[in-house]
Design a protein around this motif. Sequence first.
Motif, short mmCIF file in Angstrom:
data_model
loop_
_atom_site.label_atom_id
_atom_site.label_comp_id
_atom_site.label_asym_id
_atom_site.label_seq_id
_atom_site.Cartn_x
_atom_site.Cartn_y
_atom_site.Cartn_z
N LEU A 124 0.83 -1.20 0.00
CA LEU A 124 0.00 0.00 0.00
C LEU A 124 0.87 1.25 0.00
O LEU A 124 0.60 2.22 -0.72
CB LEU A 124 -0.91 -0.02 1.23
CG LEU A 124 -2.15 0.88 1.19
CD1 LEU A 124 -3.06 0.48 0.03
CD2 LEU A 124 -2.90 0.78 2.52
N ASP A 125 1.92 1.26 0.80
CA ASP A 125 2.80 2.43 0.89
C ASP A 125 3.52 2.70 -0.42
O ASP A 125 3.70 3.86 -0.82
CB ASP A 125 3.83 2.26 2.01
CG ASP A 125 3.19 2.31 3.40
OD1 ASP A 125 2.04 2.78 3.50
OD2 ASP A 125 3.83 1.86 4.36
N HIS A 126 3.95 1.63 -1.09
CA HIS A 126 4.74 1.79 -2.32
C HIS A 126 3.89 1.76 -3.59
O HIS A 126 4.36 2.15 -4.66
CB HIS A 126 5.81 0.70 -2.41
CG HIS A 126 6.85 0.79 -1.33
ND1 HIS A 126 7.78 1.81 -1.28
CD2 HIS A 126 7.11 0.00 -0.26
CE1 HIS A 126 8.58 1.63 -0.23
NE2 HIS A 126 8.18 0.56 0.41
N GLY A 127 2.65 1.28 -3.47
CA GLY A 127 1.79 1.19 -4.64
C GLY A 127 2.22 0.14 -5.63
O GLY A 127 1.83 0.18 -6.80
N SER A 128 3.02 -0.82 -5.17
CA SER A 128 3.59 -1.81 -6.10
C SER A 128 3.97 -3.06 -5.33
O SER A 128 4.63 -2.99 -4.28
CB SER A 128 4.82 -1.22 -6.80
OG SER A 128 5.58 -2.22 -7.42
N ILE A 129 3.57 -4.23 -5.85
CA ILE A 129 3.97 -5.49 -5.22
C ILE A 129 5.47 -5.72 -5.38
O ILE A 129 6.16 -6.16 -4.46
CB ILE A 129 3.17 -6.67 -5.82
CG1 ILE A 129 1.68 -6.53 -5.47
CG2 ILE A 129 3.72 -8.01 -5.32
CD1 ILE A 129 0.80 -7.59 -6.08
N SER A 130 6.00 -5.39 -6.57
CA SER A 130 7.43 -5.65 -6.82
C SER A 130 8.32 -4.80 -5.91
O SER A 130 9.32 -5.28 -5.38
CB SER A 130 7.76 -5.41 -8.29
OG SER A 130 7.47 -4.07 -8.67
#
Length: 302
Positions: free
Chosen positions: A14-20
């Motif tokens: 959620l914080d990074h907006g990206s799973i990777s």
Amino acid sequence: MDRVGDIALFLQILDHGSISVAARHMDLSVAVASQRLKRLERDLGVRLLHRTTRRLHPTPEGLALARDGRALVEELELLGDRLKQQGGEVSGTLRVTASASFGREYISPLLPEFLAAHPRLRVSLHLDDRVADLIGSGYDLAIRIGQLDDSSLVSRQLAMNGRLLCASPDYLRRHGTPATPADLAQHDCVLLTGRDGRQDVWRLLDPAGRPVDVRVRGRFESNYGEALRDAALAGLGIAMHSAWHVHRDLREGRLVEVLPGYPVPASGIHAVMPDRRLVPPRVRAFVDYLASRFEAPPWERA
């Protein structure tokens, strides 16, 4: 503990907006991170994220988990930190937010020394003049200037925030120098805008310490302190500034204090933290460090 770890992973996503990106941050493969996210959604029986081609967006259930789950994860992390750091070692990631101008000039230069003293610590510094939601955005600490509104936070004052009116010598030569607060209504003033709108009513104190409110106007306004300082230096009008922001300009004659007999009420510069039972050692160490450096603020020494 698997559930708590999966929630921690979800918060990173959620914080990074990206799973990777979250996977790299937690030293996982993207495949494992995706599987753990699916497992968490399956175990909870709800969808936590909407997936688009460009970004992940939380569902209402995801937002609820982020709000309540972050506190759970942080409490467990803090307990572990306290047990591991009985010898005094400070580690982990310190997430700090501060206003752009103050953070750039007074917080950023202090970080190399602090990091050198704590080699197992990482610092993430976010500079923005907007007031961030500490808990929702996952910050450990905010450096805030002025009146504090949120009673769910705890704070420690680091220094006084003295303020004053000032203008360039060129502006005062062209337009004259105001002798009383009422004279400000006849001058161009440089105005701050923000979440509370245009700040066009200035409060001063008369020689007896009584408040005097004056409505001002001007041809230039901005939500960014550096732009207001630039405007004052360029002769666009009288500005209200914090001493920390303009003390060099005053000392070197680029700006002149206006109405020194009618001071602007001072406010404070605070370290603000979420209200939680266990304060992380990294936060406690950094707040103590800032307090020691601002005991004699550099703008007052100058």
